[in-house]
Design a protein around this motif. Structure first.
Motif, short mmCIF file in Angstrom:
data_model
loop_
_atom_site.label_atom_id
_atom_site.label_comp_id
_atom_site.label_asym_id
_atom_site.label_seq_id
_atom_site.Cartn_x
_atom_site.Cartn_y
_atom_site.Cartn_z
N ALA A 229 0.80 -1.23 0.00
CA ALA A 229 0.00 0.00 0.00
C ALA A 229 0.83 1.28 0.00
CB ALA A 229 -0.93 0.00 1.21
N GLY A 230 1.88 1.31 0.80
CA GLY A 230 2.69 2.52 0.92
C GLY A 230 3.43 2.51 2.24
N THR A 231 3.99 3.64 2.60
CA THR A 231 4.75 3.76 3.84
C THR A 231 4.32 5.01 4.60
OG1 THR A 231 6.52 4.94 2.68
CG2 THR A 231 6.77 2.54 2.94
N ARG A 232 4.54 4.98 5.90
CA ARG A 232 4.23 6.12 6.76
C ARG A 232 5.30 7.19 6.58
NH1 ARG A 232 -0.11 8.02 9.02
NH2 ARG A 232 -0.68 5.82 9.41
N PRO A 233 4.93 8.39 6.10
CA PRO A 233 5.92 9.45 5.89
C PRO A 233 6.67 9.79 7.18
CG PRO A 233 3.83 10.02 4.86
CD PRO A 233 3.58 8.80 5.68
N GLY A 234 7.96 10.06 7.04
CA GLY A 234 8.78 10.43 8.18
C GLY A 234 9.35 9.26 8.95
N ARG A 235 9.02 8.05 8.54
CA ARG A 235 9.52 6.85 9.21
C ARG A 235 10.39 6.07 8.23
NH1 ARG A 235 4.77 3.72 11.76
NH2 ARG A 235 4.87 5.50 13.21
N SER A 236 11.54 5.58 8.68
CA SER A 236 12.44 4.88 7.78
C SER A 236 11.77 3.61 7.25
CB SER A 236 13.74 4.51 8.50
OG SER A 236 13.52 3.48 9.45
N PHE A 237 12.28 3.11 6.14
CA PHE A 237 11.68 1.95 5.50
C PHE A 237 11.71 0.73 6.42
CE2 PHE A 237 11.67 -1.59 2.36
CZ PHE A 237 10.46 -1.28 1.73
N GLU A 238 12.79 0.57 7.14
CA GLU A 238 12.93 -0.59 8.02
C GLU A 238 12.03 -0.50 9.25
OE1 GLU A 238 15.42 1.03 6.59
OE2 GLU A 238 16.01 -0.56 5.20
N GLU A 239 11.51 0.68 9.57
CA GLU A 239 10.69 0.86 10.77
C GLU A 239 9.19 0.91 10.48
OE1 GLU A 239 12.34 4.48 12.29
OE2 GLU A 239 13.88 3.45 13.46
N GLN A 240 8.81 0.62 9.25
CA GLN A 240 7.40 0.66 8.90
C GLN A 240 6.61 -0.44 9.61
OE1 GLN A 240 5.89 3.01 6.95
NE2 GLN A 240 7.90 4.06 6.84
N GLN A 241 5.32 -0.16 9.87
CA GLN A 241 4.46 -1.11 10.57
C GLN A 241 3.49 -1.77 9.60
OE1 GLN A 241 2.62 1.00 13.80
NE2 GLN A 241 4.58 1.41 14.83
N GLU A 242 3.10 -3.00 9.92
CA GLU A 242 2.26 -3.79 9.02
C GLU A 242 0.96 -3.08 8.64
OE1 GLU A 242 0.22 -8.24 8.67
OE2 GLU A 242 1.69 -7.81 10.25
N GLN A 243 0.30 -2.44 9.59
CA GLN A 243 -0.96 -1.77 9.29
C GLN A 243 -0.80 -0.76 8.16
OE1 GLN A 243 -3.96 -2.38 10.36
NE2 GLN A 243 -5.06 -0.56 9.62
N ASP A 244 0.27 0.02 8.20
CA ASP A 244 0.51 1.00 7.15
C ASP A 244 0.89 0.34 5.84
OD1 ASP A 244 -0.02 3.28 8.72
OD2 ASP A 244 2.01 3.28 9.52
N LEU A 245 1.75 -0.66 5.90
CA LEU A 245 2.22 -1.33 4.68
C LEU A 245 1.07 -1.97 3.91
CD1 LEU A 245 5.45 -3.00 6.10
CD2 LEU A 245 5.33 -1.01 4.59
N LEU A 246 0.01 -2.38 4.64
CA LEU A 246 -1.12 -3.04 3.99
C LEU A 246 -2.27 -2.10 3.66
CD1 LEU A 246 -1.52 -6.38 5.99
CD2 LEU A 246 -0.07 -5.90 4.02
N TRP A 247 -2.39 -0.97 4.37
CA TRP A 247 -3.63 -0.21 4.28
C TRP A 247 -3.47 1.29 3.97
CZ3 TRP A 247 -8.32 -2.35 4.12
CH2 TRP A 247 -8.47 -3.66 4.59
N ILE A 248 -2.32 1.87 4.20
CA ILE A 248 -2.21 3.32 4.13
C ILE A 248 -2.61 3.86 2.75
CG2 ILE A 248 0.21 3.47 3.37
CD1 ILE A 248 0.52 5.74 5.49
N ASP B 229 13.63 7.58 2.64
CA ASP B 229 14.93 6.98 2.32
C ASP B 229 14.92 6.08 1.08
OD1 ASP B 229 13.25 5.34 3.76
OD2 ASP B 229 14.84 4.35 4.89
N VAL B 230 13.73 5.77 0.53
CA VAL B 230 13.65 4.96 -0.68
C VAL B 230 12.55 5.52 -1.57
CG1 VAL B 230 14.45 2.82 0.41
CG2 VAL B 230 11.99 3.35 0.37
N VAL B 231 12.61 5.15 -2.86
CA VAL B 231 11.47 5.37 -3.75
C VAL B 231 10.55 4.16 -3.56
CG1 VAL B 231 10.70 5.52 -6.15
CG2 VAL B 231 12.76 6.74 -5.40
N VAL B 232 9.31 4.41 -3.21
CA VAL B 232 8.38 3.34 -2.86
C VAL B 232 7.64 2.87 -4.11
CG1 VAL B 232 6.39 2.68 -1.48
CG2 VAL B 232 8.13 4.21 -0.52
N VAL B 233 7.68 1.57 -4.37
CA VAL B 233 6.93 0.95 -5.46
C VAL B 233 5.76 0.22 -4.81
CG1 VAL B 233 7.02 -0.58 -7.45
CG2 VAL B 233 9.08 0.68 -6.75
N HIS B 234 4.54 0.53 -5.23
CA HIS B 234 3.36 0.03 -4.52
C HIS B 234 2.18 -0.20 -5.45
CE1 HIS B 234 0.93 3.81 -4.68
NE2 HIS B 234 2.12 4.35 -4.85
#
Length: 314
Positions: free
Chosen positions: A235-254, A266-271
């Motif tokens: 789905a995407g990533t939570r802005p302001g949080r590093s890629f390695e620190e992302q949480q499952e809820q955001d990765l699936l639903w944001i 820190d990365v270009v997000v492909v989603h």
């Protein structure tokens, strides 16, 4: 107020009609699907308008024959090491026919490169379309053996796993297109959208018929993958949080917080996850969800060194 009431009534009737159709399709749809021939039972080959084609980033899909991969690529927002070629595929949603068509084009394209091909599937393989089981069968097949493969977990896979754990999650899953997935596994979907004995029985049948290797596949899905300067998620990533620190809820639903964020992290997000009329890319994200189950357009982004282009089924 009267207009709103009328619109609601029409929407409810359309919804009831669709649920009735899904229930009545039953065993007539999906079970005998032969993915090796990319055809539905009793149907002919896919029309030529569904053939995969290669188009440059930000351009409109072409009606003519596909161009050669890499010949019209644009500058990418990030960089990959030499010798690495990535294809990332958007939400399939039960359209095995489109997946097979697109993958044939990816195979053809990868054969022209000496780089190591990587295939990243961005989740939501199931639901909405009637070929969910066939999609998973294909992703687990030897057809993909030439590729380094990465399978990302989507919110729809999470919903399926929730239903396997509890029949009470069935009506919620049905809202996401889970009824069509039940059909593809040979389970007659309940007509009711509320918890009742029909869902208990559907749960019993589904747990019996869901293949063990499919269960292993679902449990092994990854939440995220990083390759070079790209981060691959559903789905995407939570802005302001590093890629390695992302949480499952955001990765699936944001959605909005990620889509509307102004700056790159820190990365270009492909989603995927958020369907659009066409693939999208800018300096911070690449979206390849083009609503395959209703549009007939399944999309993959092709990334190599500092170049980006797209392959599509229409």
């Amino acid at each position: 107020m009267a207009r709103q009431s009328t619109a609601r009534t029409v929407a409810q009737k359309l919804r009831r009609t669709w649920f009735k159709l899904v229930s009545e399709v039953g065993e007539r749809v999906g079970y005998a699907y032969d993915w090796t021939k990319a055809r539905l039972p009793g149907a002919g080959q896919m029309p030529s308008s569904r053939r995969a084609e290669h188009v440059p980033a930000q351009s409109q899909p072409q009606a003519t024959s596909p161009s050669i991969a890499g010949s019209s690529s644009d500058a990418a927002p990030a960089h990959l090491p030499d010798g690495v070629l990535i294809y990332a595929v958007g939400d399939v949603h039960g359209r095995a026919d489109l997946l097979i068509s697109l993958f044939a084009r990816i195979e053809e394209d990868a054969a022209k490169s000496e780089a190591t091909p990587h295939l990243v599937m961005l989740g939501d393989y199931i639901d909405r379309g009637f070929q969910s089981k066939q999609v998973i069968d294909f992703l687990m097949s030897d057809r993909l053996s030439r590729f380094e493969t990465y399978f990302i977990k989507g919110n729809h896979e999470a919903a399926l796993m929730n239903f396997l754990e509890s029949a009470e999650r069935g009506p919620e899953w049905a809202n996401y297109g889970g009824r069509e997935t039940l059909v593809s596994y040979g389970v007659r979907p309940p007509r009711s959208m509320t918890m009742n004995d029909e869902w208990v029985e559907a749960h019993r049948q589904f747990t019996e018929k869901f293949p063990e290797d499919h269960l292993h596949f679902m449990r092994a899905l990854e939440l995220s993958v990083r390759l070079g300067d790209y981060g691959f998620v559903h789905a995407g990533t939570r802005p302001g949080r590093s890629f390695e620190e992302q949480q499952e809820q955001d990765l699936l639903w944001i959605r909005e917080e990620f889509l509307n964020a102004p700056g790159r992290d820190d990365v270009v997000v492909v989603h995927g996850h958020t369907p659009a009329d066409d693939a999208y890319n800018d300096h911070r994200r690449i979206n390849v969800d083009t609503g395959a189950y209703f549009s007939g357009r399944l999309t993959a982004v092709r990334l190599e060194q500092d170049q980006i282009s797209f392959l599509k089924t229409r």
